[in-house]
Every structure is written in structure tokens, then in C-alpha cells.
Design an enzyme around this catalytic site. Structure first.
Site, PDB file in Angstrom:
ATOM      1  N   GLY A 161      -4.318  -0.961  16.669  1.00  0.00           N
ATOM      2  CA  GLY A 161      -5.183  -2.117  16.587  1.00  0.00           C
ATOM      3  C   GLY A 161      -4.540  -3.220  17.410  1.00  0.00           C
ATOM      4  O   GLY A 161      -3.328  -3.427  17.328  1.00  0.00           O
ATOM      5  N   HIS A 206      28.440  26.095   3.938  1.00  0.00           N
ATOM      6  CA  HIS A 206      29.657  26.270   4.709  1.00  0.00           C
ATOM      7  C   HIS A 206      29.354  26.889   6.071  1.00  0.00           C
ATOM      8  O   HIS A 206      28.353  27.583   6.257  1.00  0.00           O
ATOM      9  CB  HIS A 206      30.704  27.124   3.971  1.00  0.00           C
ATOM     10  CG  HIS A 206      30.166  28.253   3.171  1.00  0.00           C
ATOM     11  ND1 HIS A 206      29.611  28.085   1.930  1.00  0.00           N
ATOM     12  CD2 HIS A 206      30.083  29.578   3.441  1.00  0.00           C
ATOM     13  CE1 HIS A 206      29.225  29.259   1.454  1.00  0.00           C
ATOM     14  NE2 HIS A 206      29.485  30.185   2.359  1.00  0.00           N
ATOM     15  N   ASN A 216      -1.234  -4.631  16.040  1.00  0.00           N
ATOM     16  CA  ASN A 216      -1.336  -5.032  14.637  1.00  0.00           C
ATOM     17  C   ASN A 216      -0.341  -4.210  13.825  1.00  0.00           C
ATOM     18  O   ASN A 216      -0.367  -2.981  13.859  1.00  0.00           O
ATOM     19  CB  ASN A 216      -2.768  -4.783  14.159  1.00  0.00           C
ATOM     20  CG  ASN A 216      -2.946  -4.982  12.671  1.00  0.00           C
ATOM     21  OD1 ASN A 216      -2.158  -5.658  12.028  1.00  0.00           O
ATOM     22  ND2 ASN A 216      -3.996  -4.392  12.129  1.00  0.00           N
ATOM     23  N   GLY A 268      -0.885   6.864  -0.130  1.00  0.00           N
ATOM     24  CA  GLY A 268      -1.129   8.036   0.689  1.00  0.00           C
ATOM     25  C   GLY A 268      -0.102   9.139   0.537  1.00  0.00           C
ATOM     26  O   GLY A 268       1.039   8.899   0.145  1.00  0.00           O
ATOM     27  N   LEU A 299       0.839  -1.196   0.000  1.00  0.00           N
ATOM     28  CA  LEU A 299       0.000   0.000   0.000  1.00  0.00           C
ATOM     29  C   LEU A 299       0.874   1.246   0.000  1.00  0.00           C
ATOM     30  O   LEU A 299       1.599   1.509   0.955  1.00  0.00           O
ATOM     31  CB  LEU A 299      -0.914  -0.017   1.221  1.00  0.00           C
ATOM     32  CG  LEU A 299      -1.738  -1.308   1.428  1.00  0.00           C
ATOM     33  CD1 LEU A 299      -2.669  -1.164   2.617  1.00  0.00           C
ATOM     34  CD2 LEU A 299      -2.509  -1.673   0.168  1.00  0.00           C
TER      35      LEU A 299
END
Length: 393
Positions: A135, A308, A160, A9, A6
Site C-alpha cells: 500500500g 551431535h 504503508n 492470523g 492484530l
């Protein structure tokens, strides 16, 4: 085994770093964050990757292409980010057999992912001190008996981790009802699978949910520490390189530089002369650390320049940031308390005693700028010479 990763997002809690770059594509050592998850899946035995994309999808596509680490890559588009079940549902047409689901903004130890695959159907769990923000799994031995979101009275201390292996039938159960949060939750699918199958809880030894800027620092601390010494770039004879430092081919380290590992200096980056780099620092492609600059435990994204006479500690600099001469980042509160940082408008503790600045892409500081611990400079923000920044800008 198919692995659905996934990566759709934006990552609102990671702003401003995610304003123009999706959170899963932020730099963690030599690869974007999501690539570490994808590689763990491949090394665990996945024979196909399905990347669910959405926000700035082309950035993900350009990096992975049609093949990654020797296996084919497919893409599914989640038009609106409406929860994890919705994200997996976007990939349903690609599912053919048992499938894994992994959060692309989480880091997992590879051995745990292998055990997760071997024990299918299964869920990754991780022991936490305070499970109320996660979770939480209920278990009987190593068998999962239930899952509940952010309970006031957690049944266990097993969080989870967003790592699952589902039987193929679970693809039929993705049309879940909208939750109170207005999202379609993968935990509703998990509950159905737990009712129908014996699901194994696999305790993960090391796991990190990378949602906020200091967790991006932690992710780099983890992955840079795993690198072995490899000096392929142009390193001056007058430079000192100690410990596990990687200097990629095409990088330049000039005279008088001291690099103390773990550290990673990527191709096209330049360091020195007379600079000092230490403490799990990433200088990404095209980055520049100039004369008499010290960088400690920080991330310099591609094209970031600290020209610098400056100090950068425990900070994250976005792409093409430019620090003027004499810019100094404070990373420690005088009272020794945890540094706070603003996330979605709320000032919260980072849990870190040392934390510097978070600087969005394209921001520039004037000479002799001072940045307080935990401040944010937004994308393309500027400061005036001699300015002291004590509040987000």
C-alpha cells in the site's frame, strides 16, 4: 491511548512453522513476535492493549494474560480472518477515545511508534525501493492525501507499514464494503479519515513485515543484536563466550563450547560439550545443542534438539525438532545465487545468498541426513539414515 494489536492470523506464508503455532507467537529473541509490537506500544505510551485473536487464540491469551508490561490487556475475537478492517471491527466495543492499530506480525522501532502516537491522527510510512508490492501513501509535505494498494505506477516510495493512530470517530467507519480480494480493508477506513482529518505521515526508521521464514530469521537478527551481554546461566570455566551473548538463568553451557555473539541461550537450554554457536542464533527454552555441533545464524524453537556431530546454518527449526547425528544443512548455492524457498506452493527467491532449511514442529532426521538450501521439512516429517533431501518433504 488504546493500542489494538492484530494477532488473529495463522500465517499461511510461514508454514510449516505456523501449522500449530500462530505466526505472531513465533520466537523472536526473548519474546514472541507480537510481544515486541505490544512492548513498543507500551513504551510509546499506550495505557491499554486490545489484542485481536483468532487462530490458536489460547496461545496468545496464555502468554499475555490480563496484564502485560504493567498495563491491562483486553481481547477481541475475529472468528474468520477477513481483513484488517474486520479485525479492528471485532475490537470496536473496546474502543474509547483515539486508538492505535498495529500489525502484530510487524516489527517497528519504538521511537517511531512514539512519534506516531504524538502526531495523531497519523500513519507510519517506510521508504522502499519498489513500492508496487505495498500500500502506497500520497503525501503533501508530511500530510497524507491518499492511499492506494499495490499500484502499477506508485505516486511515492512510501509504503504503508500497517501502523495507524485513528480518531475515535473512525470506529464508526469500520463497516466497509468487501474488496475485490474478498476482504474488508483498513485502507478504506484510512481514506475516510484522510478526507475528514489532517493525517500525518510518520516515516519509520526501521520496519520489518515478518511474513515468511527468512523474515523470521531477519527479525531475530535485529532483536538479538540489541541484547547486551548477560551471563546468568551455568557456564563452564572451559567455555569461551565472546561478545554480546545472553545466557539466561537455568541454561547450561558445558566445557569446550565457543559462543560468539550476538546470541541468546534461553532458560532450560543446554549447549555442549564442544559445540560452536555464532551469528545471531537463538536457542530457545529447552533446546539442545550437543557434542561437536555448529549452529550459525539460526533459530532453534523450544525443545528443538541438534544432538551431535551436525551443522545447522541460516535455518529455522520448529518446536521439538530432533536432528539425528551427522545431520548437515547446506545453506549456500554453488552458483552463488539467491536461495529459493517454497511459499504457498510457489518457489520464490528469499533474497538471501545464504539460507538453509525450514523444519516444522516435531520433524526428525535420521543419522547422516543432508538437507539442501531452502528445503522444507513439514510438521512431523522424518528422513531415513543417509538420506539427501533436495526437495520439500
Amino acid at each position: 491511548m488504546q493500542a489494538i494489536v492484530l494477532a488473529a492470523g495463522q500465517g499461511t506464508r510461514m508454514r510449516p512453522l505456523s501449522e500449530s503455532c500462530p505466526k505472531p507467537m513465533l520466537p523472536v529473541a526473548e519474546e514472541p513476535l507480537v510481544a515486541h509490537t505490544a512492548r513498543a506500544a507500551v513504551e510509546a505510551g499506550a495505557d491499554e492493549l486490545v489484542l485481536v485473536v483468532g487462530y490458536e487464540a489460547d496461545t496468545v491469551r496464555e502468554y499475555f494474560g490480563q496484564e502485560y508490561a504493567g498495563i491491562p490487556v483486553e481481547y477481541a475475537v475475529q472468528e474468520r480472518q477477513r481483513g484488517t478492517a474486520d479485525a479492528v471491527r471485532a475490537a470496536r466495543e473496546h474502543i474509547d477515545g483515539p486508538f492505535a492499530v498495529l500489525n502484530g506480525d510487524n516489527l517497528y522501532d519504538t521511537d517511531a511508534v512514539s512519534r506516531l502516537f504524538d502526531a495523531a491522527p497519523s500513519i507510519g510510512s517506510y521508504q522502499v525501493e519498489d513500492p508496487r508490492n505495498y500500500g502506497v501513501l500520497s503525501t503533501d509535505g508530511d500530510q497524507v492525501t491518499g492511499i492506494v494498494e499495490k499500484p502499477a505506477n506508485p505516486p511515492t516510495d512510501l509504503a504503508n507499514t500497517g501502523a495507524y493512530v485513528f480518531p475515535e470517530r473512525a470506529s464508526e467507519w469500520l463497516d466497509v464494503s468487501e474488496s475485490e480480494r474478498g476482504e474488508y480493508e483498513i485502507t478504506d477506513v484510512v481514506e475516510r479519515v484522510v478526507d475528514e482529518f489532517d493525517v500525518t505521515s510518520i516515516e519509520i526508521d526501521r520496519w520489518l513485515d515478518v511474513g515468511r521464514p527468512w523474515e523470521l530469521l531477519e527479525a531475530n537478527e535485529w532483536k538479538i543484536a540489541e541484547l547486551d551481554r548477560d551471563l546468568r546461566g551455568d557456564v563452564s570455566e572451559d567455555a569461551t563466550v565472546k561478545g554480546d551473548v545472553v545466557i539466561e538463568e537455568g541454561a547450561t553451557v558445558e566445557s569446550g563450547v565457543v559462543v560468539e555473539g550476538p546470541a541468546l541461550i534461553r532458560s532450560g537450554a543446554t549447549v555442549g560439550p564442544n559445540a560452536y554457536i555464532r551469528g545471531a542464533t537463538l536457542v530457545d527454552e529447552g533446546g539442545k545443542v550437543g557434542h561437536s555441533v555448529e549452529v550459525k545464524n539460526s533459530v532453534l524453537s523450544p525443545g528443538a534438539t541438534v544432538g551431535h556431530l551436525s551443522y545447522v546454518g541460516d535455518s529455522v527449526l520448529g518446536r521439538d525438532v530432533n536432528f539425528g547425528a551427522g545431520t548437515n544443512v547446506a545453506n549456500l548455492r554453488h552458483d552463488g545465487g539467491d536461495v529459493k524457498h517454497t511459499v504457498k506452493g510457489e518457489r520464490i527467491s528469499t533474497g538471501r545468498r545464504k539460507f538453509g532449511a525450514v523444519v516444522g514442529d516435531g520433524a526428525k532426521t535420521g543419522i547422516d541426513t543432508s538437507l539442501y538450501p531452502g528445503v522444507t521439512l513439514s510438521e512431523d516429517a522424518t528422513t531415513m539414515p543417509n538420506e539427501t533431501v533436495s526437495r520439500d518433504k
